[in-house]
Scaffold this motif. Structure first.
Motif, PDB file in Angstrom:
ATOM      1  N   MET A 221       5.674   3.437 -17.385  1.00 39.46           N
ATOM      2  CA  MET A 221       4.573   3.502 -16.429  1.00 39.46           C
ATOM      3  C   MET A 221       4.184   2.110 -15.946  1.00 39.46           C
ATOM      4  N   ILE A 222       4.161   1.162 -16.872  1.00 43.80           N
ATOM      5  CA  ILE A 222       3.818  -0.218 -16.511  1.00 43.80           C
ATOM      6  C   ILE A 222       4.859  -0.777 -15.560  1.00 43.80           C
ATOM      7  N   ILE A 223       6.142  -0.502 -15.847  1.00 46.41           N
ATOM      8  CA  ILE A 223       7.224  -0.991 -14.997  1.00 46.41           C
ATOM      9  C   ILE A 223       7.129  -0.378 -13.605  1.00 46.41           C
ATOM     10  N   LEU A 224       6.798   0.922 -13.534  1.00 43.05           N
ATOM     11  CA  LEU A 224       6.669   1.605 -12.237  1.00 43.05           C
ATOM     12  C   LEU A 224       5.549   0.984 -11.412  1.00 43.05           C
ATOM     13  N   ARG A 225       4.404   0.710 -12.048  1.00 45.55           N
ATOM     14  CA  ARG A 225       3.295   0.081 -11.324  1.00 45.55           C
ATOM     15  C   ARG A 225       3.680  -1.302 -10.820  1.00 45.55           C
ATOM     16  N   ARG A 226       4.429  -2.023 -11.642  1.00 41.91           N
ATOM     17  CA  ARG A 226       4.876  -3.364 -11.238  1.00 41.91           C
ATOM     18  C   ARG A 226       5.819  -3.285 -10.038  1.00 41.91           C
ATOM     19  N   ILE A 227       6.723  -2.289 -10.051  1.00 43.43           N
ATOM     20  CA  ILE A 227       7.650  -2.113  -8.937  1.00 43.43           C
ATOM     21  C   ILE A 227       6.901  -1.776  -7.652  1.00 43.43           C
ATOM     22  N   MET A 228       5.932  -0.875  -7.739  1.00 40.49           N
ATOM     23  CA  MET A 228       5.164  -0.486  -6.555  1.00 40.49           C
ATOM     24  C   MET A 228       4.354  -1.664  -6.009  1.00 40.49           C
ATOM     25  N   LYS A 229       3.772  -2.446  -6.902  1.00 35.81           N
ATOM     26  CA  LYS A 229       3.002  -3.615  -6.473  1.00 35.81           C
ATOM     27  C   LYS A 229       3.902  -4.611  -5.755  1.00 35.81           C
ATOM     28  N   GLU A 230       5.105  -4.824  -6.307  1.00 32.54           N
ATOM     29  CA  GLU A 230       6.052  -5.753  -5.682  1.00 32.54           C
ATOM     30  C   GLU A 230       6.516  -5.215  -4.333  1.00 32.54           C
ATOM     31  N   PHE A 231       6.718  -3.897  -4.222  1.00 35.96           N
ATOM     32  CA  PHE A 231       7.148  -3.292  -2.964  1.00 35.96           C
ATOM     33  C   PHE A 231       6.088  -3.492  -1.886  1.00 35.96           C
ATOM     34  N   VAL A 232       4.829  -3.298  -2.236  1.00 36.44           N
ATOM     35  CA  VAL A 232       3.740  -3.479  -1.271  1.00 36.44           C
ATOM     36  C   VAL A 232       3.672  -4.929  -0.807  1.00 36.44           C
ATOM     37  N   THR A 233       3.813  -5.875  -1.736  1.00 32.06           N
ATOM     38  CA  THR A 233       3.777  -7.296  -1.392  1.00 32.06           C
ATOM     39  C   THR A 233       4.923  -7.666  -0.461  1.00 32.06           C
ATOM     40  N   GLN A 234       6.131  -7.195  -0.800  1.00 37.41           N
ATOM     41  CA  GLN A 234       7.288  -7.495   0.033  1.00 37.41           C
ATOM     42  C   GLN A 234       7.162  -6.855   1.411  1.00 37.41           C
ATOM     43  N   SER A 235       6.631  -5.656   1.478  1.00 39.69           N
ATOM     44  CA  SER A 235       6.472  -4.972   2.764  1.00 39.69           C
ATOM     45  C   SER A 235       5.544  -5.740   3.688  1.00 39.69           C
ATOM     46  N   ALA A 236       4.492  -6.322   3.102  1.00 43.73           N
ATOM     47  CA  ALA A 236       3.550  -7.105   3.904  1.00 43.73           C
ATOM     48  C   ALA A 236       4.209  -8.355   4.475  1.00 43.73           C
TER      49      ALA A 236
END
Length: 207
Positions: free
Chosen positions: A1-16
């Motif tokens: 779960m922690i890894i999934l949240r980290r991946i989603m956070k990184e995806f949002v940052t990269q998308s921006a």
């Protein structure tokens, strides 16, 4: 779960920063690289120890001895057309978060270790052995060890030779030929000049 949240956070940052479309394309490329890494782990299941690592297109691992092993840390990223070759019982260790760029070559016949967070630029060659050119009747290799510390930066087109130790946090200048002990926390620049060094030609037995 922690890894999934980290991946989603990184995806949002990269998308921006990159835009959603290019972020999806880039991460799809990463995913394919992870699948290729998993494929090599399956092929050499007795010789490779790893968690998650990525190998992009045309990169390959070749292991030609049952005693040879490669240990790959987590989230190692290997770009295109890199080649790792192990033979003669060689031991290759790559630490966590190491980045290896395009067209790098690692030939391991004894022992090579690369420390955590090290970055390797394109076209770098690392060898822990030489051919015994002084004795044409003996085809055995002359082997040694290569140790590259943590958080090292190796510039493009560098050549790392056997019996080399590079300390933590050091930088190897582009195009350098490195052999010997490089201390930690320093910049190594190899100023090369041409030399021709004759050696005694071995006698060939006739018979």
């Amino acid at each position: 779960m922690i890894i999934l949240r980290r991946i989603m956070k990184e995806f949002v940052t990269q998308s921006a920063n990159r835009g959603i479309y290019l972020t999806v394309v880039m991460n799809l490329s990463h995913f394919i690289g992870i699948m290729r890494g998993f494929l090599f782990k399956v092929v050499y299941f007795k010789n490779i120890q790893s968690t998650i690592f990525a190998m992009q297109s045309s990169s390959k691992i070749e292991i030609f001895n049952k005693h040879s092993t490669i240990t790959i840390g987590k989230f190692v990223f290997i770009r295109k057309n890199a080649s790792f070759r192990l033979d003669h019982g060689g031991k290759l260790t790559i630490g966590d978060y190491v980045f290896i760029n395009d067209n790098c070559v690692i030939n391991c016949a004894e022992k090579i270790s690369i420390g955590k967070n090290t970055k390797i630029a394109p076209n770098v060659c690392i060898n822990d052995h030489d051919h015994n050119y002084k004795n044409i009747q003996d085809q055995h290799l002359v082997t040694g060890e290569v140790t590259i510390g943590r958080n090292v930066w190796i510039g493009a087109n560098a050549v790392i030779l056997r019996n080399t130790h590079i300390g933590d946090n050091s930088v190897i200048g582009a195009g350098s030929v490195v052999k010997g002990n490089i201390p930690a926390n320093c910049l190594y620049v190899n100023e090369r000049e041409e030399k021709i060094i004759p050696y005694n030609k071995p006698k060939v037995a006739h018979g």
